[in-house]
Design an enzyme around this catalytic site. Structure first.
Site, PDB file in Angstrom:
ATOM      1  CD  GLU A 103      42.674  49.569  68.132  1.00 17.67           C
ATOM      2  OE1 GLU A 103      42.077  50.645  68.299  1.00 17.67           O
ATOM      3  OE2 GLU A 103      43.872  49.497  67.818  1.00 17.67           O
ATOM      4  CG  ASP A 104      40.401  53.713  67.080  1.00 21.62           C
ATOM      5  OD1 ASP A 104      41.053  52.683  66.793  1.00 21.62           O
ATOM      6  OD2 ASP A 104      40.923  54.843  67.094  1.00 21.62           O
ATOM      7  CG  ASP A 107      43.656  51.721  57.620  1.00 22.03           C
ATOM      8  OD1 ASP A 107      43.487  51.066  56.578  1.00 22.03           O
ATOM      9  OD2 ASP A 107      43.940  52.921  57.605  1.00 22.03           O
ATOM     10  CG  PHE A 156      41.573  60.040  57.704  1.00 19.76           C
ATOM     11  CD1 PHE A 156      42.496  59.147  58.218  1.00 19.76           C
ATOM     12  CD2 PHE A 156      41.232  61.149  58.459  1.00 19.76           C
ATOM     13  CE1 PHE A 156      43.088  59.355  59.455  1.00 19.76           C
ATOM     14  CE2 PHE A 156      41.815  61.370  59.703  1.00 19.76           C
ATOM     15  CZ  PHE A 156      42.743  60.473  60.197  1.00 19.76           C
ATOM     16  NE  ARG A 169      42.567  61.637  70.433  1.00 16.29           N
ATOM     17  CZ  ARG A 169      43.153  60.673  69.731  1.00 16.29           C
ATOM     18  NH1 ARG A 169      42.447  59.640  69.309  1.00 16.29           N
ATOM     19  NH2 ARG A 169      44.435  60.719  69.458  1.00 16.29           N
TER      20      ARG A 169
HETATM   21  P1  XMP Z   1      46.297  49.822  61.219  1.00 20.27           P
HETATM   22  O1  XMP Z   1      46.665  50.155  59.797  1.00 20.27           O
HETATM   23  O2  XMP Z   1      47.491  49.423  62.035  1.00 20.27           O
HETATM   24  O3  XMP Z   1      45.809  51.212  61.755  1.00 20.27           O
HETATM   25  O4  XMP Z   1      45.162  48.836  61.296  1.00 20.27           O
HETATM   26  C1  XMP Z   1      45.182  51.328  62.934  1.00 20.27           C
HETATM   27  C2  XMP Z   1      45.379  52.698  63.505  1.00 20.27           C
HETATM   28  O5  XMP Z   1      45.533  53.706  62.502  1.00 20.27           O
HETATM   29  C3  XMP Z   1      44.731  54.809  62.789  1.00 20.27           C
HETATM   30  N1  XMP Z   1      43.735  54.979  61.692  1.00 20.27           N
HETATM   31  C4  XMP Z   1      42.843  55.963  61.625  1.00 20.27           C
HETATM   32  N2  XMP Z   1      42.598  56.989  62.464  1.00 20.27           N
HETATM   33  N3  XMP Z   1      40.884  57.727  61.017  1.00 20.27           N
HETATM   34  C5  XMP Z   1      41.615  57.874  62.138  1.00 20.27           C
HETATM   35  O6  XMP Z   1      41.361  58.801  62.885  1.00 20.27           O
HETATM   36  C6  XMP Z   1      41.067  56.730  60.122  1.00 20.27           C
HETATM   37  O7  XMP Z   1      40.370  56.649  59.108  1.00 20.27           O
HETATM   38  C7  XMP Z   1      42.104  55.784  60.449  1.00 20.27           C
HETATM   39  N4  XMP Z   1      42.574  54.681  59.824  1.00 20.27           N
HETATM   40  C8  XMP Z   1      43.561  54.204  60.626  1.00 20.27           C
HETATM   41  C9  XMP Z   1      44.073  54.515  64.104  1.00 20.27           C
HETATM   42  O8  XMP Z   1      44.832  55.130  65.125  1.00 20.27           O
HETATM   43  C10 XMP Z   1      44.144  53.037  64.272  1.00 20.27           C
HETATM   44  O9  XMP Z   1      44.256  52.590  65.615  1.00 20.27           O
HETATM   45 MG    MG Z   2      45.106  58.622  65.472  1.00 22.11          MG
END
Ligand code: XMP
Ligand code: MG
Length: 179
Positions: A103-104, A107, A156, A169
């Site tokens: 995963e990237d 959050d 963010f 990206r």
């Molecule tokens: P959750 O809250 O489900 O979120 O863990 C995961 C997804 O939310 C997006 N996300 C971000 N994308 N910068 C981004 O570009 C951020 O700081 C960020 N925080 C959450 C992301 O798609 C991730 O898979």
């Molecule tokens: Mg996104």
């Protein structure tokens, strides 16, 4: 590394450099190799955000990893139960396989919990998570992820696969929002 980056209406400042990321990716790959050598692991990279991290990680791995790209899709089911999640793109049976999700960013952990639930029903031999970034202050996921590149504050970020409204990206480093 570029200084400020402007995307849509927002500005972002350099946060984690390309060199720092690549050094950490090598360390993560070494950890994964130690754990998964001889286990025929399959890595599932979550689109779109994880594409760059997955590519760089794969260039370093020596554990003979398989790779599949997956996407979480939420749709309105035929039942009255509301939205249903499904994992699309999976073409390999995961039963008794050692699976690592790439995963990237984690959050709140909601997305990863959904993916975890969907994958557990496939009865893998093991299931681990490797994420480039974790926001510990907001993370409420059921499981602590095993492989984390960097823990960051709840701000963010974009770049290295991560987007702000689909842009940013392509940046080879991570930038954080400034106000
Ligand atoms: P959750 O809250 O489900 O979120 O863990 C995961 C997804 O939310 C997006 N996300 C971000 N994308 N910068 C981004 O570009 C951020 O700081 C960020 N925080 C959450 C992301 O798609 C991730 O898979
Ligand atoms: Mg996104």
């Amino acid at each position: 590394m570029r200084t400020l980056v402007h995307i849509h209406d927002l500005s972002f400042a350099p946060f984690i450099s390309e060199t720092t990321i690549q050094t950490r990716v090598k360390e993560l790959a070494a950890q994964l190799d130690a754990e998964y050598a001889g286990k025929n692991p399959i890595f599932l990279a979550v689109l779109n955000g994880a594409f760059m991290f997955a590519a760089d990680l794969f260039k370093q791995l020596t554990c003979q990893p398989e790779l599949s790209f997956v996407k979480v899709s939420s749709y309105v089911g035929t039942q009255s139960s509301g939205r249903v999640d499904e994992l699309i793109g999976l073409q390999t049976a995961l039963k008794d396989r050692h699976v690592v999700i790439i995963e990237d960013i984690l959050d709140t952990g909601v997305t990863m919990d959904k993916i975890g639930t969907l994958l557990q029903s496939e009865q893998p031999a093991s299931l681990a998570v490797c994420a480039l970034l974790l926001k510990p202050a907001s993370y409420k996921g059921k499981h602590q992820p095993q492989y984390i590149g960097f823990e960051i504050e709840d701000r963010f970020v974009v770049g290295y696969g991560l987007d702000y409204k689909e842009l940013g990206r392509e940046l080879p480093a991570v930038y954080q929002l400034i106000n």
